[in-house]
Design a protein around this motif. Structure first.
Motif, mmCIF file in Angstrom:
data_model
loop_
_atom_site.group_PDB
_atom_site.id
_atom_site.type_symbol
_atom_site.label_atom_id
_atom_site.label_comp_id
_atom_site.label_asym_id
_atom_site.label_seq_id
_atom_site.Cartn_x
_atom_site.Cartn_y
_atom_site.Cartn_z
ATOM 1 N N VAL A 34 -2.237 -4.501 -17.057
ATOM 2 C CA VAL A 34 -2.904 -5.416 -16.129
ATOM 3 C C VAL A 34 -3.323 -4.666 -14.869
ATOM 4 O O VAL A 34 -4.438 -4.857 -14.364
ATOM 5 C CB VAL A 34 -1.995 -6.618 -15.794
ATOM 6 C CG1 VAL A 34 -2.585 -7.451 -14.665
ATOM 7 C CG2 VAL A 34 -1.762 -7.475 -17.031
ATOM 8 N N LEU A 35 -2.461 -3.805 -14.363
ATOM 9 C CA LEU A 35 -2.794 -3.039 -13.168
ATOM 10 C C LEU A 35 -3.952 -2.074 -13.422
ATOM 11 O O LEU A 35 -4.815 -1.897 -12.561
ATOM 12 C CB LEU A 35 -1.569 -2.297 -12.648
ATOM 13 C CG LEU A 35 -0.424 -3.191 -12.168
ATOM 14 C CD1 LEU A 35 0.760 -2.338 -11.727
ATOM 15 C CD2 LEU A 35 -0.866 -4.128 -11.067
ATOM 16 N N SER A 38 -7.157 -3.981 -13.469
ATOM 17 C CA SER A 38 -7.553 -4.493 -12.153
ATOM 18 C C SER A 38 -7.805 -3.375 -11.142
ATOM 19 O O SER A 38 -8.047 -3.657 -9.969
ATOM 20 C CB SER A 38 -6.483 -5.440 -11.615
ATOM 21 O OG SER A 38 -5.286 -4.744 -11.343
ATOM 22 N N GLY A 42 -6.099 -3.655 -7.656
ATOM 23 C CA GLY A 42 -4.724 -4.039 -7.935
ATOM 24 C C GLY A 42 -4.602 -5.524 -8.203
ATOM 25 O O GLY A 42 -5.592 -6.260 -8.260
ATOM 26 N N THR A 43 -3.376 -5.972 -8.369
ATOM 27 C CA THR A 43 -3.071 -7.355 -8.713
ATOM 28 C C THR A 43 -1.882 -7.806 -7.887
ATOM 29 O O THR A 43 -0.935 -7.055 -7.692
ATOM 30 C CB THR A 43 -2.727 -7.474 -10.218
ATOM 31 O OG1 THR A 43 -3.832 -6.992 -10.978
ATOM 32 C CG2 THR A 43 -2.431 -8.887 -10.626
ATOM 33 N N SER A 44 -1.920 -9.045 -7.460
ATOM 34 C CA SER A 44 -0.795 -9.570 -6.697
ATOM 35 C C SER A 44 0.399 -9.787 -7.617
ATOM 36 O O SER A 44 0.248 -10.011 -8.820
ATOM 37 C CB SER A 44 -1.167 -10.895 -6.022
ATOM 38 O OG SER A 44 -1.277 -11.922 -6.979
ATOM 39 N N ARG A 45 1.560 -9.732 -7.038
ATOM 40 C CA ARG A 45 2.778 -10.019 -7.797
ATOM 41 C C ARG A 45 2.709 -11.427 -8.379
ATOM 42 O O ARG A 45 3.116 -11.654 -9.510
ATOM 43 C CB ARG A 45 4.010 -9.863 -6.912
ATOM 44 C CG ARG A 45 4.362 -8.430 -6.604
ATOM 45 C CD ARG A 45 5.578 -8.332 -5.692
ATOM 46 N NE ARG A 45 5.898 -6.937 -5.436
ATOM 47 C CZ ARG A 45 6.778 -6.228 -6.131
ATOM 48 N NH1 ARG A 45 7.447 -6.783 -7.115
ATOM 49 N NH2 ARG A 45 7.006 -4.966 -5.837
ATOM 50 N N ALA A 47 0.093 -13.131 -9.326
ATOM 51 C CA ALA A 47 -0.790 -13.152 -10.492
ATOM 52 C C ALA A 47 -0.088 -12.558 -11.717
ATOM 53 O O ALA A 47 -0.225 -13.077 -12.832
ATOM 54 C CB ALA A 47 -2.083 -12.407 -10.197
ATOM 55 N N LEU A 48 0.646 -11.472 -11.520
ATOM 56 C CA LEU A 48 1.406 -10.878 -12.623
ATOM 57 C C LEU A 48 2.437 -11.861 -13.166
ATOM 58 O O LEU A 48 2.603 -11.995 -14.381
ATOM 59 C CB LEU A 48 2.102 -9.590 -12.181
ATOM 60 C CG LEU A 48 1.220 -8.362 -12.052
ATOM 61 C CD1 LEU A 48 1.960 -7.252 -11.326
ATOM 62 C CD2 LEU A 48 0.758 -7.892 -13.415
ATOM 63 N N THR A 81 3.819 2.240 -9.612
ATOM 64 C CA THR A 81 2.939 1.373 -8.843
ATOM 65 C C THR A 81 2.955 1.755 -7.372
ATOM 66 O O THR A 81 3.878 2.394 -6.890
ATOM 67 C CB THR A 81 3.370 -0.105 -8.960
ATOM 68 O OG1 THR A 81 4.705 -0.247 -8.464
ATOM 69 C CG2 THR A 81 3.299 -0.583 -10.397
ATOM 70 N N THR A 86 0.585 -6.634 -3.250
ATOM 71 C CA THR A 86 -0.436 -6.316 -4.247
ATOM 72 C C THR A 86 -0.064 -4.971 -4.854
ATOM 73 O O THR A 86 0.120 -3.996 -4.134
ATOM 74 C CB THR A 86 -1.835 -6.242 -3.608
ATOM 75 O OG1 THR A 86 -2.143 -7.522 -3.051
ATOM 76 C CG2 THR A 86 -2.882 -5.878 -4.636
ATOM 77 N N GLN A 88 -0.765 -1.714 -7.360
ATOM 78 C CA GLN A 88 -1.805 -0.882 -7.953
ATOM 79 C C GLN A 88 -1.138 0.157 -8.843
ATOM 80 O O GLN A 88 -0.029 0.600 -8.553
ATOM 81 C CB GLN A 88 -2.607 -0.173 -6.871
ATOM 82 C CG GLN A 88 -3.345 -1.101 -5.953
ATOM 83 C CD GLN A 88 -3.954 -0.338 -4.790
ATOM 84 O OE1 GLN A 88 -3.278 0.423 -4.114
ATOM 85 N NE2 GLN A 88 -5.235 -0.538 -4.561
#
Length: 124
Positions: A34-35, A38, A42-45, A47-48, A81, A86, A88
């Motif tokens: 997912v990272l 994105s 990056g992706t927010s926690r 969203a994960l 990460t 967020t 990445q």
């Protein structure tokens, strides 16, 4: 040691020599996938958590995410990460989905077709 995250056609984390790592760590590898998808934003926690642990309570989901990141950190010897709220993917981990984005941006249709011929997270 260079690492490569494979997300097109399968899900795997490999060393330069082709050796697979984390073969039993499905959720941690999904976090990395997912990272990578994105990147670079990056992706927010949150969203994960919603994507990978949708049926868990917020506390249990956060704990599961923390355990996944810890398992990867322990396996790799470094945090995979960057960021806190967020996340990445660490640039030390190469990814085919990031490479696909680059060749699309560069307009290299031949390379893009070669990479995109395999489905994202195929077999997962």
């Amino acid at each position: 040691m260079s690492l490569h995250l494979v997300t097109l056609g399968e899900l795997a984390l490999r060393r330069d020599d082709g050796t697979s790592l984390a073969t039993t760590l499905r959720k941690p590898l999904l976090v990395l996938a997912v990272l990578a998808a994105s990147a670079p934003a990056g992706t927010s926690r949150e969203a994960l958590l919603a994507l990978l642990w949708p049926e868990s309570s917020p506390d249990r989901g956060r704990q599961a995410l923390s355990q996944s990141l810890y398992a990867l950190r322990k396996l790799l010897g470094f945090a995979p990460t960057i960021g806190s709220a967020t996340l990445q993917l660490d640039p030390a981990i190469a990814s085919d989905v990031v490479a696909l984005r680059r060749v699309l941006e560069d307009g290299d249709a031949e390379a893009a077709n070669r990479l995109a011929a395999r489905p994202f997270l195929g077999g997962v």
